[in-house]
Enzyme design. Structure first.
Site, PDB file in Angstrom:
ATOM      1  N   GLY A 257      29.861 187.850 104.459  1.00 39.34           N
ATOM      2  CA  GLY A 257      30.124 188.756 105.571  1.00 39.34           C
ATOM      3  C   GLY A 257      31.190 188.270 106.536  1.00 39.34           C
ATOM      4  N   HIS A 258      31.537 189.132 107.476  1.00 35.01           N
ATOM      5  CA  HIS A 258      32.621 188.884 108.422  1.00 35.01           C
ATOM      6  C   HIS A 258      32.326 187.682 109.320  1.00 35.01           C
ATOM      7  CE1 HIS A 258      29.848 191.699 110.387  1.00 35.01           C
ATOM      8  NE2 HIS A 258      30.219 191.186 111.530  1.00 35.01           N
TER       9      HIS A 258
END
Lengths: 362, 362, 362
Positions: A257-258
């Protein structure tokens, strides 16, 4: 086509017998023909080897190669290390032709080193830079301002988003997606999910709301010697870059994820998912289907068994397992007791009767 | 456009009423118009059917079609079997035009049967062979020396790696990746993860190391009548081929690791992941999100409930569930006791007091 | 390039200082240079901000911007809302050029609004309609008769199947697959898996059989303001359409099965898988790696913690967790007792001895 001697030298291994024999390919001991290199690094393969037609084999140290009916042998003290060397040597690849395929769509401002190969129907955007010796497979898309180091090897259908930067010797399997936008949304007021997380169970009285999108202004930043598996995804950071450290390998269908940052030399096995803003140390191994909640850290050298769901910080060096993940030995002890649970419940029922019975005078 | 009679004959089913009526498409009972075939294979749909405008329906056996206001009816003893027949007949497909699209990039050495269709922007490599009646969708890539049997149907963006061999009537959904490289790495010395696996919890004193890649020299070998779901991945074997048996179906986002072999007629449901070197028997069903650890076997006819994590060998015929997966009925019994655990703990506390109390003279 | 005043107006936020200063990009407080907008919405960033070179920042309400050495400041009462506004404003995008790239393959019967952009090597099928302001990225495939509303934004390698209909402002990340065929198979007679489901554990005496395919005649129907993550998959319905409600967002590697319908404004986080024929209400949040069994409903406002496996209907408003998923607070209570299980087992052993001991006359 390699001689026994060439292979032994590549492996830095000892060899015996006719070192000029030529090898076409590697084979399992029972399948090997006379021009194959049989892989028989443990005595348990001795019978299969005798049953096959191999004349040359890689054997365990001190194996009696002549008694096995071979004409030559290479000796491998750590079998999987020998596998790395042999398979690297004999890999026939995917056949991307040298040079730039005429059907590829390459922005004139892109800078490709002279010997870069680009397969059919690949798309390379504005100002992209690609280092020497790289191979870009068919159907890949590389977004504007992305940078790839030397010796990149992209299979087909790989996406590299705009502004992604990647070090040397990068490998991407088919369908890998580097630089999708992060999954980041917000409601105008506090949402039920935010309440539930804070209270561990109470959604509160948040009203139904729509989600507003937080765009990803950051990109993805990848070190040297990284490999990303088929259909895996690494999202852009929100402001800073998402980061994958040098030497880290991702299996297929893995998600990062980011904002998350992994250290060096980690392994993330198949279907593992790491949420946003996680800090992962060096030499971390996450088995298959591990999940990692957002905004935590995982220390250096942590090993997580397959299926672990990691919901809180993990100190360096810990071996964990379970949902939620705890120390593997605690998990095993709990699990063993769990299997005795139905009997334990019956024992407690019996004890309750026994304890209430002894005093019939009540 | 089919008549009621044609549909009934395709299904091998009995029909009644005006068998010359023509059908445009299938519909749910409440949505059906006068030219639709309403699917109402159970009495619970009778009301919806009466409320709709259907003139023709597939009904449960012995249904009173005239009382339902229909002009014709087909009778289906096993509803989902009838669904297979009807939907196969009425499927409008994805519209790949016959012939080879001029934008496809096909190596001159590839051998395609005369009636093969290839969609726009597909890439077909050197010496590829594709059997009669096959349809290759837009944007697919088929690597060199791959072989596809007759009647293959590839949706768009499918990857078939070099040297993959596939039987007849193969179906691949968008983004399926057959023949990515296996996830196989080794450290020069024993690693923390190896220690942790051996001891079930102790990482030992392995030093931090980098990973060396073991290349995949094997490919993937697929039988007849196999279907692979969207964005699923099947990795190449290390030396021998990874193998998917005839009649086996994979759902979306499923992963099958290197060297693994599945038998015939298995179902692997969505998000299921099978590690490397697993032997799966025939007629095995793995529900959604199952995980299978490497180097084990799963016997014929095993059924695993959704979310199972299979960490050890499973004998033939067993029905399993859980993390780790055990027999489903044991899992259910344990699980029921678990829900009473907090009360059980309170009972034990009470018992401890009761047992220590009786002797106030201590 | 925006002025402080423009940004403040976009956010509907208060600002102070020199509102004419120009901003190039957003940055974390410690990384910000003189032309950046530092994002420091909480007092915990004050030190980093002072250590950086920012002249302009977004701050928490009532922050003393002058004491922080800034020339201008914007004030954000709900930080993540401000992030939505700022990142939307400063997003540089992926660089798809305006107009139709000449390498795209577009069927002459497709109807694209005048200002639609189409990237290199995209494929657009017969009778497709695409609304104004849409951007179709490189390598996308849009199947025949599909409809996209206004303002669609497709990254690269996206698949939209035939007959899929999508509302306005749709976003699809790389490799998203909308409209793959559903995973639906049937055996001629009752199968072992059907028996095991019915009895919760007994496979019965079903013989080994092959699977017949049920084709998907339905498509996928998507509302307005929906976003689908990288490599996620949404399958076609069997007869009716699979449906994603307006405002719903799917993360990466999410799977939604055939016939399933989600309500409005749901979040389905990474690796979540929803089986077929599930009814999901509005404002539902499923954390990462949730699994949902087929043919159940999940009520409005349900929140499921990461890793939950949902095996039965969930009433509206409930917060759940676990495998199988139950109310989160029950799960937490059970889990805490579980960790004390080994001790509990020892206590019961002790009690059994204590209870059997008191009567030495036996």
């Amino acid at each position: 086509m390699f001689t026994v001697q060439q292979i032994a030298e590549t492996l830095g291994a000892e060899a015996a017998g006719d070192l000029s024999l030529e090898i076409q390919r590697a084979a399992e001991p029972g399948d090997a023909t006379g021009s194959d290199l049989a892989l028989a690094m443990s005595p348990k393969y001795a019978d299969a080897l005798s049953g096959g037609q191999a004349r040359v084999a890689i054997l365990w140290p001190d194996a009696d190669w002549q008694a096995l009916g071979l004409s030559a042998a290479i000796f491998a003290p750590r079998p999987r290390m020998a596998m790395a060397g042999v398979t690297g040597l004999l890999d026939k690849g995917q056949g991307v032709a040298p040079g730039i395929h005429p059907s590829a769509v390459i922005d004139p401002s892109a800078e490709l080193a002279g010997d870069v190969s680009v397969g059919p129907l690949a798309v390379i955007g504005a100002r992209v830079r690609i280092g020497a010796g790289s191979v870009i497979g068919p159907q890949c898309t590389i977004g504007m301002d992305a940078v790839l180091g030397e010796g990149a090897y992209l299979r087909d259908h790989v996406s590299i988003g705009a502004r992604v930067t990647i070090g040397d010797r990068f490998i991407a399997q088919p369908g890998a997606r580097i630089g999708a936008d992060g999954f980041s949304f917000v409601t105008p007021e506090v949402s039920a999910a935010e309440n539930a997380r804070k209270t561990m169970g109470d959604a509160g009285d948040a009203r139904a709301q729509s989600w507003l999108r937080i765009h990803s202004l950051g990109a993805v930043e990848i070190g040297d010697d990284v490999e990303i598996g088929a259909n895996s995804t690494i999202d852009n950071g929100t402001i800073r870059n998402t980061r994958i450290g040098s030497g880290t390998k991702l299996d297929n269908l893995v998600h990062v994820g980011h904002n998350t940052r992994t250290g060096t030399d980690c392994l993330l096995c198949g279907h593992t998912g790491v949420s946003g803003s996680v800090e992962i140390g060096n030499n971390v191994v996450l088995g298959g289907m591990c999940g990692v909640v957002d905004n935590i850290f995982i220390g250096d050298g942590v090993v997580a068994g397959g299926g672990s769901k990691i919901l809180s910080n993990v100190p360096a060096g810990r071996v964990i397992m379970g949902y939620p993940a705890i120390k593997m030995d605690s998990h095993t002890e709990i699990y063993k007791t769990q299997r005795r649970l139905p009997r334990l419940a019956r024992d407690v029922e019996m004890l309750k009767k026994a304890v209430s019975k002894p005093d019939p005078s009540d």
